[in-house]
Write a protein that holds these residues in place. Sequence first.
Motif, PDB file in Angstrom:
ATOM      1  N   LEU A 182       0.830  -1.207   0.000  1.00 23.83           N
ATOM      2  CA  LEU A 182       0.000   0.000   0.000  1.00 23.83           C
ATOM      3  C   LEU A 182       0.860   1.250   0.000  1.00 23.83           C
ATOM      4  N   LYS A 183       1.949   1.218   0.770  1.00 19.97           N
ATOM      5  CA  LYS A 183       2.867   2.371   0.782  1.00 19.97           C
ATOM      6  C   LYS A 183       3.467   2.541  -0.619  1.00 19.97           C
ATOM      7  N   ARG A 184       3.899   1.433  -1.208  1.00 16.31           N
ATOM      8  CA  ARG A 184       4.527   1.515  -2.533  1.00 16.31           C
ATOM      9  C   ARG A 184       3.542   2.039  -3.587  1.00 16.31           C
ATOM     10  N   LEU A 185       2.259   1.749  -3.397  1.00 15.54           N
ATOM     11  CA  LEU A 185       1.254   2.195  -4.367  1.00 15.54           C
ATOM     12  C   LEU A 185       0.760   3.611  -4.067  1.00 15.54           C
ATOM     13  N   GLY A 186       1.324   4.253  -3.033  1.00 13.74           N
ATOM     14  CA  GLY A 186       1.045   5.670  -2.807  1.00 13.74           C
ATOM     15  C   GLY A 186       0.055   5.980  -1.706  1.00 13.74           C
ATOM     16  N   ALA A 187      -0.449   4.962  -1.011  1.00 12.74           N
ATOM     17  CA  ALA A 187      -1.384   5.223   0.092  1.00 12.74           C
ATOM     18  C   ALA A 187      -0.621   5.745   1.303  1.00 12.74           C
ATOM     19  N   THR A 188      -1.339   6.439   2.172  1.00  9.44           N
ATOM     20  CA  THR A 188      -0.774   6.900   3.437  1.00  9.44           C
ATOM     21  C   THR A 188      -1.256   5.948   4.526  1.00  9.44           C
ATOM     22  N   ILE A 189      -0.281   5.353   5.222  1.00  9.63           N
ATOM     23  CA  ILE A 189      -0.619   4.310   6.198  1.00  9.63           C
ATOM     24  C   ILE A 189      -0.548   4.862   7.619  1.00  9.63           C
ATOM     25  N   PHE A 190      -1.524   4.485   8.414  1.00  7.57           N
ATOM     26  CA  PHE A 190      -1.496   4.744   9.856  1.00  7.57           C
ATOM     27  C   PHE A 190      -1.637   3.388  10.561  1.00  7.57           C
ATOM     28  N   PHE A 191      -1.038   3.301  11.726  1.00  6.22           N
ATOM     29  CA  PHE A 191      -1.170   2.092  12.532  1.00  6.22           C
ATOM     30  C   PHE A 191      -1.838   2.445  13.846  1.00  6.22           C
ATOM     31  N   SER A 192      -2.517   1.446  14.421  1.00  9.48           N
ATOM     32  CA  SER A 192      -3.094   1.652  15.741  1.00  9.48           C
ATOM     33  C   SER A 192      -3.235   0.300  16.428  1.00  9.48           C
ATOM     34  N   GLY A 193      -3.272   0.323  17.754  1.00  7.37           N
ATOM     35  CA  GLY A 193      -3.404  -0.931  18.497  1.00  7.37           C
ATOM     36  C   GLY A 193      -2.483  -0.913  19.698  1.00  7.37           C
ATOM     37  N   PRO A 194      -2.454  -2.037  20.445  1.00  8.24           N
ATOM     38  CA  PRO A 194      -1.606  -2.088  21.646  1.00  8.24           C
ATOM     39  C   PRO A 194      -0.133  -1.879  21.291  1.00  8.24           C
ATOM     40  N   LEU A 195       0.555  -1.079  22.081  1.00  9.83           N
ATOM     41  CA  LEU A 195       1.971  -0.795  21.801  1.00  9.83           C
ATOM     42  C   LEU A 195       2.827  -2.049  21.858  1.00  9.83           C
ATOM     43  N   GLU A 196       2.415  -3.035  22.721  1.00  8.11           N
ATOM     44  CA  GLU A 196       3.218  -4.268  22.800  1.00  8.11           C
ATOM     45  C   GLU A 196       3.124  -5.093  21.525  1.00  8.11           C
ATOM     46  N   TRP A 197       2.188  -4.766  20.652  1.00  9.82           N
ATOM     47  CA  TRP A 197       2.066  -5.462  19.357  1.00  9.82           C
ATOM     48  C   TRP A 197       2.472  -4.535  18.220  1.00  9.82           C
ATOM     49  N   TYR A 198       3.309  -3.570  18.529  1.00 10.02           N
ATOM     50  CA  TYR A 198       3.838  -2.662  17.495  1.00 10.02           C
ATOM     51  C   TYR A 198       5.351  -2.800  17.473  1.00 10.02           C
ATOM     52  N   ASP A 199       5.922  -2.731  16.295  1.00 10.54           N
ATOM     53  CA  ASP A 199       7.371  -2.857  16.162  1.00 10.54           C
ATOM     54  C   ASP A 199       7.883  -1.605  15.448  1.00 10.54           C
ATOM     55  N   ASP A 200       9.010  -1.082  15.925  1.00 13.49           N
ATOM     56  CA  ASP A 200       9.541   0.153  15.331  1.00 13.49           C
ATOM     57  C   ASP A 200       9.875   0.002  13.847  1.00 13.49           C
ATOM     58  N   SER A 201      10.069  -1.242  13.395  1.00 15.85           N
ATOM     59  CA  SER A 201      10.360  -1.434  11.966  1.00 15.85           C
ATOM     60  C   SER A 201       9.178  -0.996  11.087  1.00 15.85           C
ATOM     61  N   PHE A 202       7.984  -0.848  11.698  1.00 17.55           N
ATOM     62  CA  PHE A 202       6.826  -0.400  10.915  1.00 17.55           C
ATOM     63  C   PHE A 202       6.870   1.102  10.634  1.00 17.55           C
ATOM     64  N   ASN A 203       7.744   1.830  11.365  1.00 13.19           N
ATOM     65  CA  ASN A 203       7.784   3.288  11.202  1.00 13.19           C
ATOM     66  C   ASN A 203       8.098   3.720   9.771  1.00 13.19           C
ATOM     67  N   GLN A 204       8.819   2.866   9.039  1.00 13.78           N
ATOM     68  CA  GLN A 204       9.177   3.226   7.654  1.00 13.78           C
ATOM     69  C   GLN A 204       7.941   3.245   6.743  1.00 13.78           C
ATOM     70  N   TYR A 205       6.839   2.624   7.200  1.00 15.58           N
ATOM     71  CA  TYR A 205       5.642   2.556   6.353  1.00 15.58           C
ATOM     72  C   TYR A 205       4.559   3.543   6.774  1.00 15.58           C
ATOM     73  N   GLY A 206       4.544   3.919   8.052  1.00 16.48           N
ATOM     74  CA  GLY A 206       3.478   4.810   8.501  1.00 16.48           C
ATOM     75  C   GLY A 206       3.636   5.209   9.954  1.00 16.48           C
ATOM     76  N   GLN A 207       2.653   5.948  10.399  1.00 17.12           N
ATOM     77  CA  GLN A 207       2.670   6.552  11.738  1.00 17.12           C
ATOM     78  C   GLN A 207       1.758   5.767  12.670  1.00 17.12           C
ATOM     79  N   ASN A 208       2.149   5.635  13.935  1.00 22.79           N
ATOM     80  CA  ASN A 208       1.314   4.955  14.926  1.00 22.79           C
ATOM     81  C   ASN A 208       0.476   6.000  15.677  1.00 22.79           C
ATOM     82  N   VAL A 209      -0.849   5.890  15.594  1.00 24.68           N
ATOM     83  CA  VAL A 209      -1.749   6.929  16.110  1.00 24.68           C
ATOM     84  C   VAL A 209      -2.902   6.259  16.852  1.00 24.68           C
TER      85      VAL A 209
END
Length: 307
Positions: A182-209
């Motif tokens: 989705l990022k490669r196709l031009g979409a803007t990605i946001f993430f959400s959910g428990p912080l213990e199920w988030y990994d900093d490697s996702f930061n390159q694709y979108g923002q955690n909100v």
Amino acid sequence: MGGTLNRNQLNHFVSVEALTNEEVLSLIQRSEELKNGATPIRLHHEDKYAVNLFFENSTRTHKSFEMAETKLGMKVIDFEPSLSSLSKGESLYDTVLTLSAIGLDVAVIRHSSQDFYQELIDSPSITCSIINGGDGASQHPSQCLLDLMTIYEEFGYFENLKIAIVGDLTHSRVARSNMQMLKRLGATIFFSGPLEWYDDSFNQYGQNVPLDDLIDKVDVVMLLRVQHERHETYGNFSKTAYLNRYGLNEERERKMLDHAIIMHPAPVNRGVELQGSLVECARSRIVTQMTNGVYTRMAILEAVLEK
Ligand code: CP
């Protein structure tokens, strides 16, 4: 993608990373054509043999591949891991080597090991095409393609769409495949959910909100299943507390943009990721995703059979 040839011609289908945007869009277009009643490229594939090896449970992926194979006229060879020589200690490699040697053209495989397909597609002795039906928490490329088809069917483009991917991110192969494409196709990605199920490697694709800061701004709310089989709990929460804090309940649904849609790869934990009443609501595309899975898998199979 194990050596791509021409338009809609693939040696294997194992990861979305290896597909070009043009190949992805072409497969989506072909899936749409098939959904609208197009004749398969070759009317009959009765000389082509498929086997589906599922080492993790599945309803949608397994049965929609089987449906796609049947619609294309292929012969589907039954394979039950617990009744095979795997129970005598035979490896996955030797099992697929055998299936290739006896004449199988396509092997659809779901396995808990990340990148299980690499040694199979690297082997000069294995001549059948490998399709990844999900490898551990790494990739789920056919789910990604059906999700992309569902979004494209709705909006007709990806550029600048705002997409929230919500929930059990670290354990989800669906999330990994989708955030990359989705990022490669031009979409803007946001993430959400428990912080213990988030990994900093996702930061390159979108923002955690937090979800409440996103819900009235995004075009797509893509919920993820809590992956019980990869961990024991809902984190530090009861099911109800998870829904109220991180899930989509009716109160949040009412705040969504008029045109916004709800997606979920399923199976759904009703009352956890989303309130049960929302699974089949007007803005839900969860059933459409299941239907689209057959056509995207037909397009994938056509592409590997035409190689
Ligand atoms: N979405 C998905 O992969 O579902 P199954 O596990 O039922 O195949």
